[in-house]
Scaffold this motif. Structure first.
Motif, PDB file in Angstrom:
ATOM      1  N   GLU A 199       0.838  -1.204   0.000  1.00  0.00           N
ATOM      2  CA  GLU A 199       0.000   0.000   0.000  1.00  0.00           C
ATOM      3  C   GLU A 199       0.874   1.255   0.000  1.00  0.00           C
ATOM      4  O   GLU A 199       0.584   2.232  -0.714  1.00  0.00           O
ATOM      5  N   GLU A 200       1.952   1.236   0.772  1.00  0.00           N
ATOM      6  CA  GLU A 200       2.873   2.372   0.818  1.00  0.00           C
ATOM      7  C   GLU A 200       3.475   2.639  -0.554  1.00  0.00           C
ATOM      8  O   GLU A 200       3.569   3.798  -1.009  1.00  0.00           O
ATOM      9  N   ILE A 201       3.890   1.576  -1.245  1.00  0.00           N
ATOM     10  CA  ILE A 201       4.476   1.713  -2.586  1.00  0.00           C
ATOM     11  C   ILE A 201       3.455   2.269  -3.561  1.00  0.00           C
ATOM     12  O   ILE A 201       3.771   3.150  -4.382  1.00  0.00           O
ATOM     13  N   CYS A 202       2.220   1.774  -3.477  1.00  0.00           N
ATOM     14  CA  CYS A 202       1.175   2.235  -4.386  1.00  0.00           C
ATOM     15  C   CYS A 202       0.866   3.711  -4.165  1.00  0.00           C
ATOM     16  O   CYS A 202       0.751   4.495  -5.120  1.00  0.00           O
ATOM     17  N   LEU A 203       0.744   4.112  -2.909  1.00  0.00           N
ATOM     18  CA  LEU A 203       0.482   5.519  -2.601  1.00  0.00           C
ATOM     19  C   LEU A 203       1.649   6.399  -3.025  1.00  0.00           C
ATOM     20  O   LEU A 203       1.457   7.530  -3.515  1.00  0.00           O
TER      21      LEU A 203
ATOM     22  N   VAL B 156       2.292   9.742  -1.080  1.00  0.00           N
ATOM     23  CA  VAL B 156       3.263   9.600   0.006  1.00  0.00           C
ATOM     24  C   VAL B 156       4.558  10.261  -0.441  1.00  0.00           C
ATOM     25  O   VAL B 156       5.006  10.084  -1.584  1.00  0.00           O
ATOM     26  N   GLY B 157       5.171  11.003   0.469  1.00  0.00           N
ATOM     27  CA  GLY B 157       6.370  11.766   0.120  1.00  0.00           C
ATOM     28  C   GLY B 157       7.574  10.912  -0.196  1.00  0.00           C
ATOM     29  O   GLY B 157       8.256  11.130  -1.194  1.00  0.00           O
ATOM     30  N   GLU B 158       7.860   9.916   0.606  1.00  0.00           N
ATOM     31  CA  GLU B 158       9.030   9.073   0.377  1.00  0.00           C
ATOM     32  C   GLU B 158       8.768   7.676   0.934  1.00  0.00           C
ATOM     33  O   GLU B 158       7.848   7.466   1.735  1.00  0.00           O
TER      34      GLU B 158
ATOM     35  N   ALA C  76       6.589   3.880  -9.495  1.00  0.00           N
ATOM     36  CA  ALA C  76       7.205   4.008  -8.171  1.00  0.00           C
ATOM     37  C   ALA C  76       8.721   3.857  -8.274  1.00  0.00           C
ATOM     38  O   ALA C  76       9.487   4.604  -7.632  1.00  0.00           O
ATOM     39  N   TYR C  77       9.170   2.937  -9.094  1.00  0.00           N
ATOM     40  CA  TYR C  77      10.605   2.690  -9.237  1.00  0.00           C
ATOM     41  C   TYR C  77      11.305   3.855  -9.934  1.00  0.00           C
ATOM     42  O   TYR C  77      12.394   4.299  -9.523  1.00  0.00           O
ATOM     43  N   LEU C  78      10.683   4.405 -10.973  1.00  0.00           N
ATOM     44  CA  LEU C  78      11.258   5.550 -11.686  1.00  0.00           C
ATOM     45  C   LEU C  78      11.330   6.772 -10.778  1.00  0.00           C
ATOM     46  O   LEU C  78      12.319   7.531 -10.803  1.00  0.00           O
TER      47      LEU C  78
END
Length: 327
Positions: free
Chosen positions: A252-256, A262-264, A303-305
């Motif tokens: 969920e953190e990665i998706c947000l 999410v800032g970081e 998210a990775y980029l």
């Protein structure tokens, strides 16, 4: 003197009678040998004729069966493909047709190959009989694979609906909803994968060199390819969802983070993101659920980029995932 002549005549008669008896006995023996030899010759000729008739019987009984098996396998593979990709199409084969085909194999096995029960010694066969026997086994495997393919159609339909639902929830960061949809189809997934593995085993157990034409070999290879593709895509999906199930909060953190909510990322989320990138990087489509699966891959790639840009790598470096390649 007359008495001596009588005695000599009797002795001559005995010798003549004995000689005639021996001649008759030898004649009878010779005749018996001739009869036995002729009988053996006639038996071998009859046996050869019976063998020829058996070969002809086998060939006639099996040729049409093999052709119908190839037609059914081709139709079942086409239906499996349509179901997987969610394409419209009319049913071209029924389970009743497949079961009748298998029943015919069983009947032929018990009548034309009665000696082939478990544990029986391998019988002597002519070269043609051996070819037909190997072909019989291979086509029987293809026919069995058609049954398992047909039985997988309904589970595949239900599974793909659940797969699509779970991925649609995941791409909008509804991890709980995604896992609920995944949980709802987990048992069905096991059933489906077992059926598809049974198809695969039957097809691999059939010897392509024993099939009677290039067209029939192509039908077998097409079925192998279709089943391999579905199994591979389901394995990719299960691997992804198991990662989500074990790390719901981090996913969920990665998706947000991917959606700029999410800032970081935390250190644990960064580690998991690298794992997700590796999981989806080489994964193919998911049939009718390919669109939401591609959306999830884009979410992970974004998210990775974003992470690489923050680290000052500008979208380069080891493990780089190009979002445009997922289209």
């Amino acid at each position: 003197m007359n008495a001596n002549l009588l005695v000599d005549g009797v002795e001559n008669l005995d010798r003549t009678t004995s000689r005639n008896t021996r001649v008759k006995l030898l004649s009878l023996i010779a005749l018996a040998v001739l009869v036995l030899g002729l009988s053996y010759y006639l038996y071998r000729a009859w046996e050869a004729e019976q063998s020829t008739n058996r070969e002809q019987e086998l060939a006639e009984a099996l040729t049409s069966l093999f052709v119908r098996t190839a037609v059914v396998a081709n139709a079942t593979t086409a239906e499996l493909s349509l179901e997987y990709y969610g394409l419209p199409g009319e049913d071209s084969v029924s389970i009743e047709e497949i079961l009748l085909l298998l029943e015919e194999y069983e009947n032929i096995s018990s009548t034309l190959f009665p000696e082939t029960f478990p544990g029986a010694a391998e019988p002597a066969r002519s070269s043609l009989e051996e070819v037909l026997w190997k072909a019989f086994n291979s086509y029987y495997g293809v026919a069995n694979s058609s049954k398992y393919m047909y039985e997988s159609l309904e589970p595949l339909d239900r599974v793909l609906e659940g797969v699509e639902d779970s991925l649609k929830h995941l791409v909008v960061c509804d991890v709980n909803g995604s896992l609920e949809a995944y949980e709802a189809i987990r048992r069905e997934l096991v059933v489906l994968r077992n059926l598809l593995h049974a198809v695969y085993i039957e097809l691999l157990g059939s010897d392509p060199s024993a099939l009677l034409s290039d067209e029939h070999r192509a039908i077998r290879e097409k079925a192998v390819g279709m089943v391999s593709e579905i199994l591979g895509s389901l394995d990719d999906y299960v691997a992804l969802m198991e990662t989500v199930r074990k790390n719901p909060g981090l996913v969920e953190e990665i998706c947000l983070y991917s959606n700029n909510s999410v800032g970081e990322l935390s250190g644990s989320a960064v580690v998991l993101l690298h794992k997700l990138v590796e999981q989806v990087e080489n994964a193919d489509g998911l049939g009718s659920a390919t669109s939401p699966y591609t959306a999830v891959k884009h979410m992970i790639a974004n998210a990775y980029l974003k992470l690489l840009e923050e680290l000052g790598q500008g979208g380069s470096g080891a493990g780089y995932y190009n979002a445009t390649e997922a289209d």
